[in-house]
Design an enzyme around this catalytic site. Structure first.
Site, short mmCIF file in Angstrom:
data_model
loop_
_atom_site.label_atom_id
_atom_site.label_comp_id
_atom_site.label_asym_id
_atom_site.label_seq_id
_atom_site.Cartn_x
_atom_site.Cartn_y
_atom_site.Cartn_z
CE LYS A 13 8.47 6.19 10.29
NZ LYS A 13 9.10 5.92 8.97
NE ARG A 48 3.96 4.66 6.07
CZ ARG A 48 4.31 3.40 6.18
NH1 ARG A 48 4.01 2.53 5.22
NH2 ARG A 48 4.98 2.98 7.24
CG ASN A 93 6.91 6.70 6.08
OD1 ASN A 93 7.00 6.85 7.29
ND2 ASN A 93 7.27 5.58 5.48
CG PHE A 100 17.70 3.52 4.63
CD1 PHE A 100 17.08 3.27 5.84
CD2 PHE A 100 17.73 2.51 3.67
CE1 PHE A 100 16.49 2.04 6.11
CE2 PHE A 100 17.14 1.28 3.93
CZ PHE A 100 16.53 1.04 5.16
CG HIS A 117 7.12 1.80 12.33
ND1 HIS A 117 7.95 1.16 11.45
CD2 HIS A 117 6.81 0.90 13.30
CE1 HIS A 117 8.16 -0.08 11.88
NE2 HIS A 117 7.47 -0.26 13.00
CE1 TYR A 173 12.70 2.13 11.85
CE2 TYR A 173 13.54 3.69 13.46
CZ TYR A 173 12.53 3.26 12.63
OH TYR A 173 11.35 3.95 12.58
CB THR A 211 7.15 2.33 2.68
OG1 THR A 211 6.83 1.10 3.34
CG2 THR A 211 8.28 3.00 3.41
CD GLU A 239 8.14 -3.23 14.75
OE1 GLU A 239 7.00 -2.72 14.65
OE2 GLU A 239 8.91 -3.34 13.77
NE ARG A 244 2.73 -3.44 6.51
CZ ARG A 244 3.77 -2.62 6.68
NH1 ARG A 244 4.06 -2.14 7.87
NH2 ARG A 244 4.52 -2.27 5.64
#
Length: 142
Positions: free
Chosen positions: A11, A104, A114, A59, A117, A51, A93, A128, A87
Site C-alpha cells: 500500500k 503489518r 496497514n 470507511f 493487502h 473495493y 488487518t 483480484e 495472510r
C-alpha cells in the site's frame, strides 16, 4: 497441496516508507514466488472498483483516498497454499493486534494504512489478480 496464486498489494504507506524490498524479501523467504509485479498509481475509478464490496461502509471514501494518494506496488504471488501463507506473513488487518515479525506489525500505521493487502480466499484471489493483471503480465512456468 495445490499451487495457488494470490494478490498482494504494498500500500501507499509501505511504498512511501521504502520497505518494498524488505517485504519482497519476506515473501520470497517463506517460499512464495513472484509471478507478476508492477508499480501503479491507482485512479479513483480503479480503487472504487477494487473495493466495491465496501462502497456502503463509512470507511470507503477514506480508503479510496488513501489508496489513490501515492503509488502502490502490485504483486501476484504463487506457491503452495499461497492465500493462507501470504495472510500469515501479513498478520491481522489491525497492526496493533499483529504479532511481532509480521509485515503489518512492523510496517503498518493503523487498520487502514496497514502496509499491505492480501486476498482473503482463493475465489477473491482469482478475481483480484485478474482485476490488476492481464494473463500476459504473469510469468507462467508451465
Amino acid at each position: 497441496m495445490a499451487i495457488e496464486r494470490t494478490l498482494a498489494i504494498i500500500k501507499p504507506n509501505g511504498v512511501e516508507k521504502n520497505v518494498v524490498g524488505e517485504i519482497i524479501s519476506r515473501i520470497e523467504s517463506k517460499g512464495l514466488r513472484i509471478v507478476g509485479a508492477r508499480f501503479v498509481q491507482l485512479s479513483r475509478e480503479k480503487a472504487e472498483g477494487f473495493y466495491i464490496e465496501h462502497k456502503d461502509k463509512t470507511f470507503f471514501q477514506g480508503l479510496v483516498h488513501f489508496m489513490t494518494g501515492y503509488p502502490i506496488f502490485l504483486l501476484c504471488l504463487e506457491g503452495e497454499n499461497a492465500v493462507f501463507l501470504w495472510r500469515e506473513i501479513m498478520g491481522p488487518t489491525d497492526p496493533s493486534k499483529a504479532a511481532p515479525g509480521t509485515i503489518r506489525k512492523d510496517f503498518g500505521d493503523n487498520i487502514e494504512a496497514n502496509a499491505v493487502h492480501g486476498s482473503d480466499s482463493l475465489k477473491s484471489a482469482e478475481r483480484e489478480v485478474a482485476y490488476f493483471f492481464d494473463k500476459s503480465q504473469l510469468y507462467n512456468r508451465f
